[in-house]
Enzyme design. Sequence first.
Site, PDB file in Angstrom:
ATOM      1  N   CYS A 118      -3.635   4.634   2.404  1.00 32.83           N
ATOM      2  CA  CYS A 118      -4.942   4.157   2.871  1.00 32.83           C
ATOM      3  C   CYS A 118      -4.898   3.938   4.389  1.00 32.83           C
ATOM      4  O   CYS A 118      -4.615   4.854   5.131  1.00 32.83           O
ATOM      5  CB  CYS A 118      -5.367   2.904   2.099  1.00 32.83           C
ATOM      6  SG  CYS A 118      -7.133   2.544   2.283  1.00 32.83           S
TER       7      CYS A 118
ATOM      8  N   HIS B  77      -5.503   5.738  -3.013  1.00 29.89           N
ATOM      9  CA  HIS B  77      -4.530   4.763  -3.500  1.00 29.89           C
ATOM     10  C   HIS B  77      -3.839   5.293  -4.752  1.00 29.89           C
ATOM     11  O   HIS B  77      -4.398   5.198  -5.846  1.00 29.89           O
ATOM     12  CB  HIS B  77      -5.223   3.438  -3.830  1.00 29.89           C
ATOM     13  CG  HIS B  77      -5.687   2.703  -2.627  1.00 29.89           C
ATOM     14  ND1 HIS B  77      -4.881   1.821  -1.940  1.00 29.89           N
ATOM     15  CD2 HIS B  77      -6.875   2.717  -1.980  1.00 29.89           C
ATOM     16  CE1 HIS B  77      -5.558   1.323  -0.917  1.00 29.89           C
ATOM     17  NE2 HIS B  77      -6.762   1.856  -0.916  1.00 29.89           N
TER      18      HIS B  77
ATOM     19  N   GLU C 281      -1.430   3.957  -6.310  1.00 30.25           N
ATOM     20  CA  GLU C 281      -1.110   2.830  -7.187  1.00 30.25           C
ATOM     21  C   GLU C 281      -2.315   2.339  -7.985  1.00 30.25           C
ATOM     22  O   GLU C 281      -2.181   1.551  -8.920  1.00 30.25           O
ATOM     23  CB  GLU C 281      -0.508   1.673  -6.366  1.00 30.25           C
ATOM     24  CG  GLU C 281      -1.499   0.759  -5.680  1.00 30.25           C
ATOM     25  CD  GLU C 281      -2.219   1.386  -4.494  1.00 30.25           C
ATOM     26  OE1 GLU C 281      -3.132   0.740  -3.966  1.00 30.25           O
ATOM     27  OE2 GLU C 281      -1.870   2.513  -4.083  1.00 30.25           O
TER      28      GLU C 281
END
Length: 230
Positions: A101, A210, A212
């Site tokens: 990011c 992202h 994750e």
Amino acid sequence: MSIDELAGASLVVQYQGRNNKRSNKQSAYNLHVLGKKQPSRALPNLAPAGVILFRDNARTARQAYWEAKAFGAVMDQLDAIDGGRMIDQRLAAGRPVLGICVGMQVLFELGVEHGVRTEGLGEWPGVVSELQADVLPHMGWNTVSAPEGSVLFDEVRDERFYFVHSYAVTDWVLRDDDPHRSAPLVTWTRHGQDFVSAVENGPLSATQFHPEKSGDAGLALLRSWVRAIR
């Protein structure tokens, strides 16, 4: 995959905040600098905190927190902990770095937000600026267009990933005609206009989305990255 597993192999730079629906600006950011002695956490539970992970030694097991607004504040805080030097030293030694990011955005030369120009880490030339799109922030799932030879997307070429941002690099300006160097692999996504959504450049990699927060596809991407750096 746990935070400790990643910390044992690499450095990860992530910076993410909560979205302020009233102003359509991102605010209330946190950065954590974590060492190996920190307790384990499941990777999908990283958000909303940002993370820098080191394996170097116990001196890196420290934490710093702040509230800020994106690119400029990230650079201020990276400067405060000498983060740029740490990243440069790792890359000079061929040690892997992954930016996520805004952690990807600060790797470029310049960020322009609300008329404020802030110098980035300068690992790649280019300007981070506001996307020209009808709806901002770009928040939600989107596809990517990865180049041939990509390691990150080797197993997830047809998957969607989770984005939340209003700024990005829309023009890749690094010359790739040097016969002595491998050209970086650049992945693109479209939201209003095309923008850089990932870069693979030797030991330095980054994603605008992202992983994750991208479910199984994101975890598969991170596993591919970890396998590549071992």
